[in-house]
Motif scaffolding. Structure first.
Motif, PDB file in Angstrom:
ATOM      1  N   LEU A 154      73.771 102.734  62.847  1.00 36.25           N
ATOM      2  CA  LEU A 154      72.816 102.269  63.844  1.00 36.25           C
ATOM      3  C   LEU A 154      71.736 101.442  63.147  1.00 36.25           C
ATOM      4  O   LEU A 154      71.078 101.916  62.222  1.00 36.25           O
ATOM      5  N   PHE A 155      71.610 100.184  63.613  1.00 36.36           N
ATOM      6  CA  PHE A 155      70.597  99.323  63.024  1.00 36.36           C
ATOM      7  C   PHE A 155      69.200  99.812  63.425  1.00 36.36           C
ATOM      8  O   PHE A 155      68.929 100.076  64.600  1.00 36.36           O
ATOM      9  N   LEU A 156      68.346  99.879  62.396  1.00 37.70           N
ATOM     10  CA  LEU A 156      66.979 100.357  62.641  1.00 37.70           C
ATOM     11  C   LEU A 156      65.957  99.240  62.511  1.00 37.70           C
ATOM     12  O   LEU A 156      65.151  99.015  63.405  1.00 37.70           O
ATOM     13  N   TYR A 171      67.810  94.053  47.992  1.00 44.44           N
ATOM     14  CA  TYR A 171      66.990  95.130  48.581  1.00 44.44           C
ATOM     15  C   TYR A 171      67.649  96.482  48.323  1.00 44.44           C
ATOM     16  O   TYR A 171      68.888  96.604  48.380  1.00 44.44           O
ATOM     17  N   SER A 172      66.790  97.487  48.113  1.00 46.26           N
ATOM     18  CA  SER A 172      67.272  98.877  47.907  1.00 46.26           C
ATOM     19  C   SER A 172      66.197  99.859  48.416  1.00 46.26           C
ATOM     20  O   SER A 172      65.021  99.503  48.519  1.00 46.26           O
ATOM     21  N   ILE A 173      66.630 101.075  48.694  1.00 46.26           N
ATOM     22  CA  ILE A 173      65.706 102.127  49.166  1.00 46.26           C
ATOM     23  C   ILE A 173      65.995 103.425  48.416  1.00 46.26           C
ATOM     24  O   ILE A 173      67.119 103.655  47.935  1.00 46.26           O
ATOM     25  N   ARG A 174      64.974 104.254  48.370  1.00 43.27           N
ATOM     26  CA  ARG A 174      65.091 105.588  47.771  1.00 43.27           C
ATOM     27  C   ARG A 174      64.268 106.581  48.597  1.00 43.27           C
ATOM     28  O   ARG A 174      63.391 106.187  49.355  1.00 43.27           O
ATOM     29  N   GLY A 175      64.569 107.867  48.391  1.00 43.32           N
ATOM     30  CA  GLY A 175      63.787 108.907  49.061  1.00 43.32           C
ATOM     31  C   GLY A 175      64.664 109.873  49.829  1.00 43.32           C
ATOM     32  O   GLY A 175      65.907 109.817  49.767  1.00 43.32           O
ATOM     33  N   PRO A 176      64.053 110.789  50.570  1.00 44.87           N
ATOM     34  CA  PRO A 176      64.822 111.750  51.369  1.00 44.87           C
ATOM     35  C   PRO A 176      65.666 111.022  52.400  1.00 44.87           C
ATOM     36  O   PRO A 176      65.187 110.129  53.091  1.00 44.87           O
ATOM     37  N   GLY A 177      66.926 111.430  52.467  1.00 46.25           N
ATOM     38  CA  GLY A 177      67.846 110.773  53.386  1.00 46.25           C
ATOM     39  C   GLY A 177      68.651 109.687  52.720  1.00 46.25           C
ATOM     40  O   GLY A 177      69.562 109.147  53.339  1.00 46.25           O
ATOM     41  N   GLU A 181      68.382 115.081  49.668  1.00 43.79           N
ATOM     42  CA  GLU A 181      68.888 115.689  50.896  1.00 43.79           C
ATOM     43  C   GLU A 181      67.988 115.339  52.089  1.00 43.79           C
ATOM     44  O   GLU A 181      66.763 115.359  51.962  1.00 43.79           O
ATOM     45  N   PRO A 182      68.588 115.014  53.228  1.00 39.40           N
ATOM     46  CA  PRO A 182      70.039 114.873  53.452  1.00 39.40           C
ATOM     47  C   PRO A 182      70.525 113.503  52.938  1.00 39.40           C
ATOM     48  O   PRO A 182      70.023 112.455  53.394  1.00 39.40           O
ATOM     49  N   LYS A 183      71.411 113.525  51.985  1.00 40.08           N
ATOM     50  CA  LYS A 183      71.820 112.280  51.324  1.00 40.08           C
ATOM     51  C   LYS A 183      72.665 111.393  52.255  1.00 40.08           C
ATOM     52  O   LYS A 183      73.307 111.880  53.178  1.00 40.08           O
ATOM     53  N   ASN A 184      72.552 110.073  51.970  1.00 43.77           N
ATOM     54  CA  ASN A 184      73.373 109.052  52.649  1.00 43.77           C
ATOM     55  C   ASN A 184      73.129 109.005  54.147  1.00 43.77           C
ATOM     56  O   ASN A 184      74.017 108.620  54.919  1.00 43.77           O
ATOM     57  N   LEU A 185      71.955 109.405  54.575  1.00 47.91           N
ATOM     58  CA  LEU A 185      71.620 109.288  55.990  1.00 47.91           C
ATOM     59  C   LEU A 185      71.172 107.863  56.322  1.00 47.91           C
ATOM     60  O   LEU A 185      71.458 107.369  57.416  1.00 47.91           O
ATOM     61  N   PHE A 186      70.511 107.191  55.362  1.00 56.10           N
ATOM     62  CA  PHE A 186      70.061 105.819  55.566  1.00 56.10           C
ATOM     63  C   PHE A 186      70.590 104.957  54.414  1.00 56.10           C
ATOM     64  O   PHE A 186      70.772 105.442  53.279  1.00 56.10           O
ATOM     65  N   TYR A 187      70.805 103.672  54.733  1.00 58.89           N
ATOM     66  CA  TYR A 187      71.130 102.715  53.673  1.00 58.89           C
ATOM     67  C   TYR A 187      70.626 101.345  54.106  1.00 58.89           C
ATOM     68  O   TYR A 187      70.353 101.109  55.289  1.00 58.89           O
ATOM     69  N   VAL A 188      70.497 100.461  53.159  1.00 57.82           N
ATOM     70  CA  VAL A 188      70.023  99.122  53.414  1.00 57.82           C
ATOM     71  C   VAL A 188      71.016  98.118  52.814  1.00 57.82           C
ATOM     72  O   VAL A 188      71.579  98.355  51.736  1.00 57.82           O
ATOM     73  N   GLU A 189      71.252  97.047  53.559  1.00 57.19           N
ATOM     74  CA  GLU A 189      72.136  96.001  53.017  1.00 57.19           C
ATOM     75  C   GLU A 189      71.424  95.265  51.893  1.00 57.19           C
ATOM     76  O   GLU A 189      70.257  94.885  52.047  1.00 57.19           O
ATOM     77  N   LEU A 195      68.255  97.769  57.634  1.00 58.16           N
ATOM     78  CA  LEU A 195      68.205  99.218  57.425  1.00 58.16           C
ATOM     79  C   LEU A 195      69.013  99.883  58.523  1.00 58.16           C
ATOM     80  O   LEU A 195      68.806  99.608  59.715  1.00 58.16           O
ATOM     81  N   TYR A 196      69.924 100.793  58.128  1.00 58.95           N
ATOM     82  CA  TYR A 196      70.828 101.439  59.062  1.00 58.95           C
ATOM     83  C   TYR A 196      70.736 102.965  58.924  1.00 58.95           C
ATOM     84  O   TYR A 196      70.393 103.499  57.859  1.00 58.95           O
ATOM     85  N   CYS A 197      71.089 103.634  60.026  1.00 57.73           N
ATOM     86  CA  CYS A 197      71.224 105.104  60.049  1.00 57.73           C
ATOM     87  C   CYS A 197      72.687 105.417  60.250  1.00 57.73           C
ATOM     88  O   CYS A 197      73.332 104.829  61.139  1.00 57.73           O
ATOM     89  N   THR A 198      73.221 106.366  59.479  1.00 59.26           N
ATOM     90  CA  THR A 198      74.664 106.605  59.460  1.00 59.26           C
ATOM     91  C   THR A 198      75.099 107.716  60.404  1.00 59.26           C
ATOM     92  O   THR A 198      76.274 107.792  60.745  1.00 59.26           O
TER      93      THR A 198
END
Length: 900
Positions: A154-156, A171-177, A181-189, A195-198
């Protein structure tokens, strides 16, 4: 014509499009705010769409409406669907109408719903624009709906750096999610910054995520600072409210007023606080028994109160309520939970006990006591075995003599009527009682408690019983003059038969006659005097002599009574003087008070007449004189300065009727201050003083003599052992026994040492006496050196030949023959005594105190008073005869001191 239709239809479509556009523009122009919500193409009924901030547009709105019937707006700005909606176009909008009915003010808020595909197209077009326009590297607000259905990923949001125009940016992101934990909940192209939610997220587990975004070049250069990104999880009403207890138990008193508090229930909701998702509403959905409705519940606090005052425990003692709690402020689409509430009705004393019968009949034999004669029962609808049910019975009337009492049987609640005082059939054959009953607990309605008391009557029939003779009254009296002639008859004790109401057939006998003065006639109970009656006899109180009489019938039944014989006084006793010896202290007084008494009644007593009785000694009238004081006393005085001694003075005392008695009075003239001095003194001045020793005094004297013999024997044995001991001085002799003494009349030949403690004899020698008694030297004049243990002083006479031990009583005791020369004594004691004295009573500078060593002067010799110590131990009174020959002035002083 045919060609024109398409033209007209095309123009109609254009007109409709223009009208819609104008309508939107009109609404947009009037709207205070426009809000865009991104939604999927399909929305289910009662689905949360989003939340708008209504207070930004109108803070005092009390009426919220939606222009679209498919949507509902709540007070907190939450937007819900009423029906299932399928977005056929890419955009749909509606207006929220906010109004205040008080001031007639109204405002509008436009809500635009955009389909997800339209959003993606816009974002792609924005990307193109961003390539041409400059953007800022700044935090971007972002949110994700809880439990979102996707599509995923889901695009955020898109993050973009301004440096992307000049560099290739990754671009890159770090932090919770992301990497935590919870890992791989968000990622960025990496290239675009999208920024997307999985997957779906539960807000109750994670309320928000704080991420850090980075913008770097391929070679690792960082043209931008790390960018914090906060992703908030929007709450969805996915948690049911839960009651804190599955079953609630409450108690309320019956007949409680309307609005009385019963209890309070409470529920919790895990959804986001202070939102419609957690705004709870409480309600009662069922009551058992259903009718009538007696309870109500406050919708927001959960407080249960009474809605009626008809609670009656005797009808229904327990109610069961089914209660409900619902979120969304009680809206029909809110989540709800139910629970059970049980309410027990507490009993109060609202029912009085009542007798099952209004009258009762009982019977009892006379002279019976402590028996149960009747049980009465009551009815009470209140709770059994409580204070509201237990009864207290009371006798209201008919028990003035205290013959009955009524108590409660704790098990059955019955009233037990008992006889506690015997009844007499001859006095009353029937007794009517009125009894009442109340509860232990006070009646709840005090105004009607007295008038509503239940009462009943009891008729008690007294049954006759052949009880034998009755001694009534138990104490009877008869008057007889003392000294009555013997064999004189008199009335006696009378008993009677209550059935026959006479004294016939009753026999009497004497049970107790302390002095055996009378006899009792067996048939009549009269008494006869057989000994002289004396009112003044011993153990006669107040002139009444009591005897005990037993009366019995033919069947052997008996009773006991007391006959009091009142002895009438006769003037048969003359007045007498009880104190037959008086002491007159001649230096102090010249008379003594004489008091007479008469055992007869006052009518035969004072006033008394005192006279001196003439005897063979004619000097009585010349030596003594009587002076009246009052009716019972006179004063005896001596005349002509009689010498000390003992005299006998006969005095006649007569009462008012002339009955008299002569008392020989012993008068002692004594040289004393108080009478005790004369009675304890053995002196020729009283003529016949004497000392008598009792048995215990003689025994004490014998024990004292035996003790003296034991002490003497011990001393003799100790002296014999001392003569056999070697001449050795103990080390502590000087410390314990040597005492520096005064020196009387030191001669000119004495030389004293500088420390003032030792003496030396020039030109003479002396002998010392060893032991624990003492030692001394003689230089021609008497000199004492005391070596004391106890109270003994060694004295050396002038000749130096005899050495004696002078005791405090003046006696001399021979000392043992263990002797030493003075030089030996001095050599021994000098080193020990001087060394010890030097160490005593020194300050920090090793100086002696000023009062430590004192020099005694010569005090003289040959005083008649002797030693003060000896005076303190004098035990006898020898040498005190001069006290009997004091001058008259001293006697006057002594008399004044004694008077004070």
């Amino acid at each position: 014509m045919a060609a024109a239709r398409p033209t007209s239809s095309g123009s109609g479509a254009l007109c409709r499009l223009v009208l819609l556009t104008l309508t939107i523009l009109i609404f947009a122009c009037d709207a205070c705010k426009k809000v865009t919500l991104h939604v999927p193409s399909k929305l289910d009924a009662e689905k949360f769409v989003g939340r708008v901030n209504l207070k930004e547009c109108f803070k005092s709105a009390n009426l919220i409406r939606s222009s679209d019937p498919d949507f509902q707006i709540l007070e907190d700005g939450s937007v819900y669907t009423k029906n299932a909606i399928l977005l056929s176009s890419e955009k749909r909008n509606f207006t929220i109408l906010l109004s205040n009915t008080e001031n007639q003010e109204e405002k509008k808020m436009v809500v635009l719903l955009e389909h997800q595909t339209k959003v993606l197209k816009k974002r792609h077009s924005k990307e193109k624009v961003l390539r041409r326009a400059k953007r800022r590297w700044a935090p971007i607000p972002c949110s994700v709906l809880e439990n979102s259905l996707g599509p995923f990923p889901l695009f955020l949001q898109q993050i973009q750096s301004d440096t992307a125009q000049n560099y290739t940016i990754y671009y890159s992101i770090r932090g919770p999610g992301v990497d935590r934990e919870p890992k791989n909940l968000f990622y960025v192209e990496r290239d675009t910054g999208n920024l997307y939610c999985t997957r779906a997220v539960d807000r109750e587990e994670y309320e928000s995520f704080e991420l850090i975004a980075f913008a770097t070049t391929p070679d690792g250069y960082t043209p931008e600072l790390p960018l914090p990104l906060v992703i908030k999880i929007e709450d969805e009403n996915d948690n049911y409210p839960i009651f804190t207890e599955t079953t609630y138990m409450f108690t309320v008193s019956e007949n409680s007023r309307v609005g009385s508090t019963v209890g309070q229930v409470c529920a919790t909701d895990k959804d986001e606080p202070d939102t419609m998702h957690t705004r709870l509403r409480y309600s009662i959905i069922q009551q058992l028994p259903a009718s009538p409705t007696l309870f109500s519940m406050h919708p927001t606090t959960g407080m249960i109160t009474t809605s009626s005052s008809q609670l009656d425990r005797e009808l229904v003692d327990r109610y069961q309520l089914k209660i409900k709690v619902q979120d969304m402020d009680g809206q029909y689409f809110g989540l709800q939970t139910t629970s059970t509430c049980i309410i027990d009705i507490k009993d109060v004393n609202d029912n009085l006990p009542t007798f099952t019968r209004s009258s009762y009949v009982a019977s009892v034999e006379e002279n019976t006591v402590d028996v149960e004669i009747l049980r009465v029962t009551v009815e009470d609808k209140d709770l059994i075995n409580t204070a509201n049910w237990r009864a207290n019975y009371t006798i209201l009337k008919g028990n003035e003599n205290g013959n009955f009492k009524i108590v409660t049987d704790l098990k059955t609640n019955e009233g037990i009527l008992c006889v506690v005082k015997p009844l007499n059939y001859e006095e009353r054959q029937q007794v009517n009682l009125q009894i009442g009953v109340v509860n232990e607990a006070p009646y709840s309605n005090e105004a009607s408690s007295r008038s509503a008391m239940s009462t009943a009557t009891i008729t008690v029939n007294v049954q006759n019983q052949d009880e034998g003779p009755e001694c009534s009254p138990a104490l009877q009296t008869v008057r007889i003059k003392e000294n009555t002639q013997l064999r004189t008859p008199s009335n006696g004790y009378k008993a009677y038969d209550p059935e026959a109401r006479s004294s016939r057939g009753i026999k009497y006998r004497k049970l107790n006659d302390p002095k055996q003065w009378v006899t009792v006639d067996e048939n009549s109970g009269s008494i006869t005097v057989i000994k002289s009656l004396d009112r003044e006899a011993e153990n006669i109180r107040n002139g009444i002599y009591n005897i005990t009489v037993v009366a019995s019938d033919e069947d052997g039944r008996s009773c006991t009574g007391t006959l009091g014989i009142i002895l009438e006084d006769v003037n048969d006793n003359g007045p007498s003087i009880p104190k037959q010896q008086v002491i007159i202290c001649k230096p102090v007084t010249s008379s003594a008070e004489i008091v007479a008494v008469d055992p007869d009644e006052p009518i035969n007593g004072p006033p008394f007449h005192f006279t001196l009785e003439s005897t063979s000694d004619s000097d009585v009238q010349r030596r003594w004189i009587l002076t009246g004081i009052n009716d019972t006393a006179t004063r005896l005085s001596y005349q002509n300065d009689l010498p000390f001694g003992t005299y006998t003075v006969p005095i006649r005392v007569a009462d008012r009727l002339g009955q008299s008695h002569i008392t020989p009075l012993t008068v002692i003239l004594c040289d004393c201050i108080i009478e005790n001095d004369c009675t304890s003194r053995v002196s020729p001045r009283t003529g016949n003083g004497e000392v008598k020793l009792g048995t215990w005094a003689i025994l004490a004297i014998l024990l004292g003599i035996a003790l003296l013999f034991c002490i003497l024997f011990t001393l003799v044995c100790g002296a014999s052992r001392a003569t056999k001991q070697p001449k050795v001085f103990p080390d502590d002799l000087a410390q314990q026994n040597l005492i520096v003494s005064n020196t009387e009349a030191p001669g000119d030949d004495k030389v004293y040492s500088t420390n003032g403690f030792t003496t030396h004899t020039v030109g003479s020698s002396a002998q010392g006496i060893c032991g624990t008694m003492g030692s001394g030297v003689n230089t021609g004049r008497q000199e004492n050196i005391e070596l004391v243990k106890g109270h003994q002083t060694l004295e050396l006479d002038r000749g130096g030949g005899q050495r004696t031990l002078d005791s405090c009583r003046g006696g001399h005791v021979e000392v043992d023959n263990c002797q030493y020369a003075y030089t030996e004594w001095r050599n021994f004691t000098q080193s020990h005594l001087g060394e010890k004295v030097q160490l005593c009573n020194q300050d920090d500078n090793h100086n002696h105190a000023q009062d430590y060593v004192l020099t005694y002067n010569y005090e003289g010799k040959g005083s008649m008073a002797g030693s003060v110590g000896c005076c303190s131990e004098q035990q006898d009174e020898d040498g005190l005869e001069f006290l009997d020959h004091l001058e008259p002035k001293f006697r006057t002083l002594a008399a004044a001191c004694t008077t004070r």
